[in-house]
Design a protein around this motif. Structure first.
Motif, PDB file in Angstrom:
ATOM      1  N   SER A  11       0.828  -1.207   0.000  1.00 12.35           N
ATOM      2  CA  SER A  11       0.000   0.000   0.000  1.00 12.35           C
ATOM      3  C   SER A  11       0.858   1.252   0.000  1.00 12.35           C
ATOM      4  O   SER A  11       0.558   2.243  -0.675  1.00 12.35           O
ATOM      5  N   ALA A  12       1.977   1.219   0.744  1.00 16.27           N
ATOM      6  CA  ALA A  12       2.869   2.373   0.799  1.00 16.27           C
ATOM      7  C   ALA A  12       3.567   2.589  -0.539  1.00 16.27           C
ATOM      8  O   ALA A  12       3.684   3.718  -1.029  1.00 16.27           O
ATOM      9  N   MET A  13       4.029   1.501  -1.155  1.00 10.80           N
ATOM     10  CA  MET A  13       4.754   1.608  -2.410  1.00 10.80           C
ATOM     11  C   MET A  13       3.841   1.956  -3.588  1.00 10.80           C
ATOM     12  O   MET A  13       4.318   2.301  -4.671  1.00 10.80           O
ATOM     13  N   SER A  14       2.531   1.873  -3.366  1.00 12.41           N
ATOM     14  CA  SER A  14       1.602   2.290  -4.412  1.00 12.41           C
ATOM     15  C   SER A  14       1.762   3.771  -4.732  1.00 12.41           C
ATOM     16  O   SER A  14       1.450   4.211  -5.842  1.00 12.41           O
ATOM     17  N   THR A  15       2.259   4.530  -3.758  1.00 10.56           N
ATOM     18  CA  THR A  15       2.541   5.938  -4.006  1.00 10.56           C
ATOM     19  C   THR A  15       3.586   6.075  -5.114  1.00 10.56           C
ATOM     20  O   THR A  15       3.444   6.876  -6.034  1.00 10.56           O
ATOM     21  N   GLY A  16       4.642   5.278  -5.014  1.00 11.64           N
ATOM     22  CA  GLY A  16       5.665   5.289  -6.047  1.00 11.64           C
ATOM     23  C   GLY A  16       5.158   4.735  -7.363  1.00 11.64           C
ATOM     24  O   GLY A  16       5.514   5.235  -8.442  1.00 11.64           O
ATOM     25  N   PHE A  17       4.321   3.709  -7.288  1.00 13.55           N
ATOM     26  CA  PHE A  17       3.744   3.143  -8.512  1.00 13.55           C
ATOM     27  C   PHE A  17       2.904   4.180  -9.254  1.00 13.55           C
ATOM     28  O   PHE A  17       2.947   4.275 -10.481  1.00 13.55           O
ATOM     29  N   GLY A  18       2.143   4.969  -8.482  1.00 18.39           N
ATOM     30  CA  GLY A  18       1.340   6.018  -9.105  1.00 18.39           C
ATOM     31  C   GLY A  18       2.185   7.096  -9.745  1.00 18.39           C
ATOM     32  O   GLY A  18       1.799   7.697 -10.756  1.00 18.39           O
ATOM     33  N   ALA A  19       3.361   7.348  -9.152  1.00 21.84           N
ATOM     34  CA  ALA A  19       4.250   8.379  -9.688  1.00 21.84           C
ATOM     35  C   ALA A  19       5.072   7.889 -10.869  1.00 21.84           C
ATOM     36  O   ALA A  19       5.681   8.691 -11.582  1.00 21.84           O
ATOM     37  N   LEU A  20       5.082   6.590 -11.101  1.00 15.64           N
ATOM     38  CA  LEU A  20       5.931   6.010 -12.135  1.00 15.64           C
ATOM     39  C   LEU A  20       5.711   6.604 -13.533  1.00 15.64           C
ATOM     40  O   LEU A  20       6.684   6.798 -14.275  1.00 15.64           O
ATOM     41  N   THR A 171       7.395   9.633   0.300  1.00 17.41           N
ATOM     42  CA  THR A 171       6.313  10.170   1.139  1.00 17.41           C
ATOM     43  C   THR A 171       5.383   9.075   1.646  1.00 17.41           C
ATOM     44  O   THR A 171       4.697   9.256   2.651  1.00 17.41           O
ATOM     45  N   GLY A 172       5.339   7.947   0.950  1.00 23.93           N
ATOM     46  CA  GLY A 172       4.448   6.873   1.366  1.00 23.93           C
ATOM     47  C   GLY A 172       5.068   5.870   2.315  1.00 23.93           C
ATOM     48  O   GLY A 172       4.353   5.056   2.916  1.00 23.93           O
ATOM     49  N   THR A 173       6.384   5.906   2.481  1.00 21.77           N
ATOM     50  CA  THR A 173       7.050   4.874   3.276  1.00 21.77           C
ATOM     51  C   THR A 173       6.690   4.921   4.761  1.00 21.77           C
ATOM     52  O   THR A 173       6.800   3.912   5.456  1.00 21.77           O
TER      53      THR A 173
END
Length: 243
Positions: A11-20, A171-173
């Protein structure tokens, strides 16, 4: 333990996935696309709150615990909103230099992820199978467009694409830490489970109504966003039925 850790990480890494996507797109993403994505996420989170978290809180506790927990979740986000700088990431017209003010905004975004991590953690403490996975999925979906908007904001401040992607991911970590904290608190102090589930529901409902829905209606895409909200809600209902 492994379940909550994996769910919190995903769920936290989804922030990075969205920014990809910012690493590959050449032009800007349309407001219609962002608004549709935000509204879809709002539908997901609404269904997760009303059809999973709230019934679970009632089943493990009662109405009093539900009311207390929901209001604690709402008040926590209210206090944070009043005391932490906030920016309308999706609809900002004027540029903001990447200085102390921008750093405050990034810090604010990070701190706003704390209740989301707690929501995931306490959901894994529930006795009902797959509740944690569903909430982690819902929060992850909410994090994806948030990560995209954060990265776009940073790019607008002349930050490089890779640096913007990295900052948005970081920011999501914090959700990993708060997810584990929420899980341990409710696991080892059993009576907190219904309060924790209700807290998660209150926090999610606050995010839906205060943040996601207004932002998805900020550029004249109300009808499209409304359809997307309903589709997101029905999509989460399907997942609940399947699982």
């Amino acid at each position: 333990m492994s379940g909550v850790l994996l769910g919190s990480i995903l769920s936290a890494m989804s922030t990075g996935f969205g920014a990809l996507p910012i690493l590959f797109i050449q032009g800007s993403i349309t407001h219609r696309f962002r608004d549709t994505l935000l509204a879809f996420t709002a539908g997901i989170m609404m269904a997760a709150s009303l059809l999973s978290l709230i019934p679970e809180s009632l089943a493990t506790g009662g109405y009093i615990q539900l009311v207390i927990g929901v209001f604690l979740g709402v008040m926590t986000l209210t206090i944070m909103e009043r005391n932490i700088p906030h920016i309308d990431l999706g609809h900002t017209k004027s540029g903001i230099q990447f200085d102390e003010k921008a750093l405050l905004i990034i810090t604010a975004i990070t701190l706003h992820n704390i209740p989301e991590g707690l929501s995931v953690g306490v959901s894994y403490a529930s006795d009902t199978a797959d509740t944690g996975n569903l909430i982690a999925f819902a929060i992850g979906l909410q994090n994806a467009p948030e990560g995209l908007l954060v990265a776009l904001f940073l790019i607008n401040q002349k930050i490089g694409k890779f640096t913007a992607f990295l900052i948005a991911t970081l920011t999501g970590t914090i959700e990993i830490i708060t997810g584990l904290l929420g899980f341990y608190l409710t696991s080892y102090i059993g009576f907190l489970v219904p309060y924790g589930l209700a807290f998660a529901a209150g926090a999610m409902l606050f995010i839906v109504y205060k943040e996601l829905i207004p932002e998805s209606h900020g550029d004249g895409n109300e009808r499209t966003s409304t359809y997307s909200f309903i589709i997101g809600l029905l999509f989460m209902v399907i997942l609940l039925e399947i699982l």
